[in-house]
Scaffold this motif. Structure first.
Motif, PDB file in Angstrom:
ATOM      1  N   HIS A  42       5.486   3.465   2.869  1.00  0.00           N
ATOM      2  CA  HIS A  42       4.613   2.365   2.446  1.00  0.00           C
ATOM      3  C   HIS A  42       3.241   2.943   2.104  1.00  0.00           C
ATOM      4  O   HIS A  42       2.519   3.396   2.993  1.00  0.00           O
ATOM      5  CB  HIS A  42       4.482   1.322   3.555  1.00  0.00           C
ATOM      6  CG  HIS A  42       5.800   0.759   4.007  1.00  0.00           C
ATOM      7  ND1 HIS A  42       6.592   1.407   4.934  1.00  0.00           N
ATOM      8  CD2 HIS A  42       6.464  -0.376   3.648  1.00  0.00           C
ATOM      9  CE1 HIS A  42       7.685   0.696   5.137  1.00  0.00           C
ATOM     10  NE2 HIS A  42       7.625  -0.390   4.380  1.00  0.00           N
ATOM     11  N   ARG A  69       2.110   0.699   7.307  1.00  0.00           N
ATOM     12  CA  ARG A  69       1.346   1.248   6.174  1.00  0.00           C
ATOM     13  C   ARG A  69       0.180   2.040   6.761  1.00  0.00           C
ATOM     14  O   ARG A  69      -0.977   1.634   6.697  1.00  0.00           O
ATOM     15  CB  ARG A  69       0.870   0.108   5.259  1.00  0.00           C
ATOM     16  CG  ARG A  69       0.441   0.561   3.850  1.00  0.00           C
ATOM     17  CD  ARG A  69       0.021  -0.628   2.985  1.00  0.00           C
ATOM     18  NE  ARG A  69       1.029  -1.654   2.935  1.00  0.00           N
ATOM     19  CZ  ARG A  69       2.118  -1.645   2.162  1.00  0.00           C
ATOM     20  NH1 ARG A  69       2.318  -0.621   1.352  1.00  0.00           N
ATOM     21  NH2 ARG A  69       3.010  -2.625   2.194  1.00  0.00           N
ATOM     22  N   HIS A 246       5.683  -2.947  -2.016  1.00  0.00           N
ATOM     23  CA  HIS A 246       5.659  -3.039  -0.550  1.00  0.00           C
ATOM     24  C   HIS A 246       6.097  -1.721   0.063  1.00  0.00           C
ATOM     25  O   HIS A 246       5.450  -1.192   0.960  1.00  0.00           O
ATOM     26  CB  HIS A 246       6.585  -4.154  -0.077  1.00  0.00           C
ATOM     27  CG  HIS A 246       6.801  -4.152   1.398  1.00  0.00           C
ATOM     28  ND1 HIS A 246       5.829  -4.528   2.292  1.00  0.00           N
ATOM     29  CD2 HIS A 246       7.881  -3.795   2.152  1.00  0.00           C
ATOM     30  CE1 HIS A 246       6.294  -4.401   3.529  1.00  0.00           C
ATOM     31  NE2 HIS A 246       7.529  -3.959   3.469  1.00  0.00           N
ATOM     32  N   SER A 247       7.195  -1.192  -0.422  1.00  0.00           N
ATOM     33  CA  SER A 247       7.639   0.140  -0.039  1.00  0.00           C
ATOM     34  C   SER A 247       7.971   0.892  -1.317  1.00  0.00           C
ATOM     35  O   SER A 247       7.892   0.348  -2.424  1.00  0.00           O
ATOM     36  CB  SER A 247       8.865   0.075   0.882  1.00  0.00           C
ATOM     37  OG  SER A 247       9.985  -0.424   0.175  1.00  0.00           O
ATOM     38  N   ASP A 250      10.461  -0.705  -3.821  1.00  0.00           N
ATOM     39  CA  ASP A 250      10.184  -2.078  -4.258  1.00  0.00           C
ATOM     40  C   ASP A 250      10.049  -2.155  -5.779  1.00  0.00           C
ATOM     41  O   ASP A 250       9.155  -1.535  -6.356  1.00  0.00           O
ATOM     42  CB  ASP A 250       8.884  -2.534  -3.586  1.00  0.00           C
ATOM     43  CG  ASP A 250       8.485  -3.947  -3.947  1.00  0.00           C
ATOM     44  OD1 ASP A 250       9.263  -4.637  -4.635  1.00  0.00           O
ATOM     45  OD2 ASP A 250       7.384  -4.365  -3.540  1.00  0.00           O
TER      46      ASP A 250
END
Length: 331
Positions: A42, A69, A246-247, A250
């Motif tokens: 992240h 994160r 988001h990651s 994503d």
């Protein structure tokens, strides 16, 4: 143009933010293009001003705790980029011995307590760290970070209640980047102004521009001062934006390219650099020297990670349990 802070402060912010940005971009390349990094990832790209502003508003001994994160805050707290990159690679020289990975960075000496993968769990743990500081009689303040998605967890309300009842020295920082994974804040609650959640507990709160290191520094400084004086917690909603998904996996289909580009026009590093140049705080040569220093550090972190050993098989059963006789509180 007059500036609020010293040349040293602005250049510190710039170098730290660049280090975080370039580390994340390099790590993303090693993940996507070369397959050297695996698992969850992240990125903190776009949110660097929060880490920078919080550092100048706190002391090294103030504990930080955050969600998954976590790379940017770990680097800001002083965990070396070498050990951070090694942890992403899963190597024994990583800050969690290669066993934590991207979501679980730790640095005891730097008072960095993670990196937590369970959404919202660090909110309660952050209050626990603050309780420990108060119990020991220090004036340290814990900064507990969470995202806008975690603001919907029950843990937040239980923790807010106890933190206010016991006047704990904790700053609850919601890094509101508009999306919980792929879900906008407007779809998760009738309350979209997260700072208002503090009202039910008569907790002080504030809204801060998370794209400005200056604004973050000022807002966090106010909250830290209140906590050090024994007046308890504060909720800060710091409005920011993540330029990546988001990651790392994503596809980001929930937001438009136009929206991303609009926020990129407010890039925190570019705006800070503009302030530095308009205030004649650094020459082009000085900025270039910083950029070269950052590039060298990030390049060295990759070399360090790739040359580091894998954890020994014997490490599998270590760092799982703590001896029951361990003196958690020695005073």
């Amino acid at each position: 143009m007059s500036t609020k802070y010293t040349k040293e402060t602005y250049l510190y912010w710039y170098e730290l933010m660049q280090l975080i940005r370039q580390f994340e971009l390099m790590a993303e390349e090693k993940y996507k293009m070369e397959g050297k990094i695996r698992g969850f990832f992240h990125a903190y790209v776009g949110q660097e001003a929060i880490a920078a502003g919080c550092m100048t508003a706190t002391r090294p001994e103030d504990p930080f705790i955050t969600a998954y994160r976590d790379h940017g805050l770990a680097i800001a707290k002083g965990i070396s980029v070498n050990s951070c990159m090694a942890e992403l690679y899963g190597k024994a020289t990583g800050n969690a011995k290669g066993k934590g990975g991207s979501m679980h960075f730790f640095g005891k000496e730097q008072a960095f307590y993670g990196g937590h993968g369970i959404v919202g769990a660090q909110i309660g743990t952050g209050a626990g760290l603050a309780f420990a500081e108060k119990y020991r009689g220090t004036d340290n303040v814990c900064l507990a970070y969470f995202g806008d998605g975690a603001a919907r967890q029950g843990m937040l309300h239980e923790t807010f209640n106890l933190a206010m009842t016991w006047k704990l020295p904790v700053i609850f920082i919601c890094e509101n980047n508009n999306y919980a994974m792929g879900t906008s804040i407007q779809r998760t609650s009738n309350i979209v102004d997260i700072y208002k959640l503090a009202d039910a507990y008569e907790m002080p709160s504030d809204v801060i521009d998370g794209m400005s290191a200056e604004a973050v520094h000022e807002g966090v400084s106010r909250a830290v001062k209140r906590a050090r004086e024994g007046d308890g917690p504060t909720l800060l909603e710091i409005k920011t934006y993540r330029y990546k998904g988001h990651s790392i996996s994503d596809p980001q289909k929930y937001r438009t390219k136009e929206e991303v580009e609009e926020y990129k026009s407010k890039d925190p590093i570019a705006m800070l650099l503009s302030t530095i140049k308009e205030g004649n705080l650094a020459t082009d040569e000085e900025i270039q020297a910083i950029n070269e220093r950052v590039d060298a550090a990030v390049g060295e972190s990759v070399k360090f990670a790739e040359e580091s050993p894998w954890p020994d098989d014997s490490e599998v059963y270590k760092d799982i349990y703590v001896d029951q006789n361990y003196p958690f509180i020695t005073d």
